[in-house]
Design a protein around this motif. Structure first.
Motif, PDB file in Angstrom:
ATOM      1  N   ARG A 161       7.377  -9.181  -8.215  1.00 26.74           N
ATOM      2  CA  ARG A 161       7.884 -10.252  -7.149  1.00 26.74           C
ATOM      3  C   ARG A 161       7.532  -9.560  -5.477  1.00 26.74           C
ATOM      4  O   ARG A 161       7.748  -8.403  -5.482  1.00 26.74           O
TER       5      ARG A 161
ATOM      6  N   ARG B 224       9.235 -10.078  -1.708  1.00 31.94           N
ATOM      7  CA  ARG B 224      10.183 -10.612  -1.151  1.00 31.94           C
ATOM      8  C   ARG B 224      10.180 -10.685   0.381  1.00 31.94           C
ATOM      9  O   ARG B 224       9.413 -10.101   1.145  1.00 31.94           O
TER      10      ARG B 224
ATOM     11  N   GLY C 261      14.562  -5.987   0.151  1.00 27.67           N
ATOM     12  CA  GLY C 261      15.907  -5.763  -0.470  1.00 27.67           C
ATOM     13  C   GLY C 261      16.000  -6.979  -1.311  1.00 27.67           C
ATOM     14  O   GLY C 261      14.962  -8.034  -1.356  1.00 27.67           O
ATOM     15  N   LEU C 262      16.756  -7.014  -2.542  1.00 33.20           N
ATOM     16  CA  LEU C 262      16.564  -8.147  -3.322  1.00 33.20           C
ATOM     17  C   LEU C 262      17.561  -9.238  -3.093  1.00 33.20           C
ATOM     18  O   LEU C 262      17.232 -10.381  -3.389  1.00 33.20           O
ATOM     19  N   ARG C 263      18.070  -9.224  -1.921  1.00 30.37           N
ATOM     20  CA  ARG C 263      18.817 -10.192  -1.142  1.00 30.37           C
ATOM     21  C   ARG C 263      17.813 -11.103  -0.380  1.00 30.37           C
ATOM     22  O   ARG C 263      18.248 -12.283  -0.060  1.00 30.37           O
TER      23      ARG C 263
ATOM     24  N   ARG D  48      14.789 -13.751  -0.029  1.00 32.59           N
ATOM     25  CA  ARG D  48      13.999 -14.359  -1.190  1.00 32.59           C
ATOM     26  C   ARG D  48      12.675 -14.128  -1.406  1.00 32.59           C
ATOM     27  O   ARG D  48      11.983 -13.756  -0.548  1.00 32.59           O
ATOM     28  N   PRO D  49      12.106 -14.342  -2.895  1.00 32.00           N
ATOM     29  CA  PRO D  49      10.921 -14.304  -3.396  1.00 32.00           C
ATOM     30  C   PRO D  49       9.926 -15.135  -2.317  1.00 32.00           C
ATOM     31  O   PRO D  49      10.123 -16.433  -2.309  1.00 32.00           O
TER      32      PRO D  49
ATOM     33  N   ARG E  11       3.794 -13.315  -5.266  1.00 29.14           N
ATOM     34  CA  ARG E  11       3.977 -12.255  -6.265  1.00 29.14           C
ATOM     35  C   ARG E  11       2.719 -11.613  -6.461  1.00 29.14           C
ATOM     36  O   ARG E  11       1.678 -11.913  -6.055  1.00 29.14           O
TER      37      ARG E  11
ATOM     38  N   TRP F 247      11.055   0.074  -0.415  1.00 28.62           N
ATOM     39  CA  TRP F 247      10.228  -1.055  -0.384  1.00 28.62           C
ATOM     40  C   TRP F 247       9.089  -0.928   0.350  1.00 28.62           C
ATOM     41  O   TRP F 247       9.170  -0.157   1.455  1.00 28.62           O
TER      42      TRP F 247
ATOM     43  N   TRP G 174       8.957  -3.799  -4.322  1.00 28.89           N
ATOM     44  CA  TRP G 174       9.606  -2.515  -4.837  1.00 28.89           C
ATOM     45  C   TRP G 174       8.770  -1.454  -5.383  1.00 28.89           C
ATOM     46  O   TRP G 174       7.589  -1.467  -6.039  1.00 28.89           O
TER      47      TRP G 174
END
Length: 280
Positions: free
Chosen positions: A59, A61, A65-67, A69-70, A73, A91, A105
């Motif tokens: 993914r 983003r 960070g994971l917070r 949104r995507p 890909r 990242w 990531w």
């Protein structure tokens, strides 16, 4: 010390790390903080995916960070990826196959090489003509963005494509060429044989294309090179493909016929390779 006093500092640390949501509504908690997105650094390095199965993807983003949104890909089938040479909290700034800028990531990316954007050598004039050497008819010669293996491929040359316009001099053993699709790049000179120096200019006048031709004695997939003048010393500008019909001059110039390629370019090709089917 009481149990409450032991637990409270741990909860504060977790909250600071972002592991706990502090009473926000689900919709608000899922929303990425737009203002927190880091500025995108220059993507001067090249990566390939690591630890990602061909059937899966990585993914990308909106922020590091994971917070966040995507927004896209990366897949192994997509090949190498341009990315930042440094990481931000682990990242890497990348660009998706759709051209969107984002973050992936770094654990799933392996740096291959540093991109060479600033040292692209300017292409010299393509005033010589070449043909492929030591290249099988079923193979192809890669054309790269710059004179070296570190530059990415942008096209290819094949024996079926006929003669090729190229620079008369080499740069570190590489010849500046133009692909059949019209893109300028570089090919390794070992696989090119100089045929002639191209004329600097094409004839001033081109006769009217009042006749119709097709290729003579060319099997399926065959092609014929078109030059910008009536002779192999002129620069190749395209090809004619077997099976199609095309407009050409009803008269010849030194045994050459003026024709129009499928891309609309007007040039010259040997009359002996053509069969006139209409006009006189």
């Amino acid at each position: 010390m009481s149990i409450a006093k032991q637990i409270t500092p741990a909860l504060v640390a977790c909250a600071a790390a972002g592991w706990l949501a502090a009473g926000a509504a689900p919709a608000q908690a899922a929303a990425a903080p737009v203002s927190a997105a880091a500025a995108h650094p220059v993507r001067a390095c090249t990566y390939r995916l690591a630890h990602v199965r061909p059937s899966s993807y990585l993914r990308v983003r909106k922020g590091p960070g994971l917070r966040f949104r995507p927004i896209g890909r990366l897949t192994t089938a997509g090949g190498r990826v341009a990315g930042s040479c440094t990481t931000t909290k682990g990242w890497v700034a990348v660009k998706t196959s759709a051209g969107r800028s984002g973050w992936a990531w770094g654990h799933y990316l392996r740096k291959v090489a540093k991109s060479h954007r600033s040292d692209i050598v300017a292409s010299p004039s393509l005033t010589c003509t070449y043909q492929l050497a030591h290249v099988r008819s079923t193979s192809a010669l890669r054309v790269r963005r710059g004179p070296g293996l570190r530059f990415r491929p942008i096209g290819r040359l094949t024996t079926a494509g006929g003669r090729v316009a190229g620079s008369c001099t080499t740069t570190k053993g590489w010849v500046a060429v133009k692909t059949s699709a019209g893109r300028s790049g570089w090919a390794w000179g070992h696989y090119l044989r100089k045929v002639a120096k191209s004329h600097s200019a094409a004839p001033a006048t081109v006769p009217s294309l009042g006749c119709t031709y097709q290729l003579l004695n060319q099997g399926p997939g065959g092609s014929l090179t078109v030059y910008n003048g009536p002779g192999t010393g002129y620069q190749p500008i395209g090809t004619l493909n077997a099976g199609g019909r095309f407009a050409g001059s009803c008269t010849t110039t030194n045994g050459w016929v003026a024709v129009k390629t499928s891309t609309g370019k007007v040039g010259w090709t040997p009359a002996q390779k053509l069969l006139k089917i209409a006009g006189r």
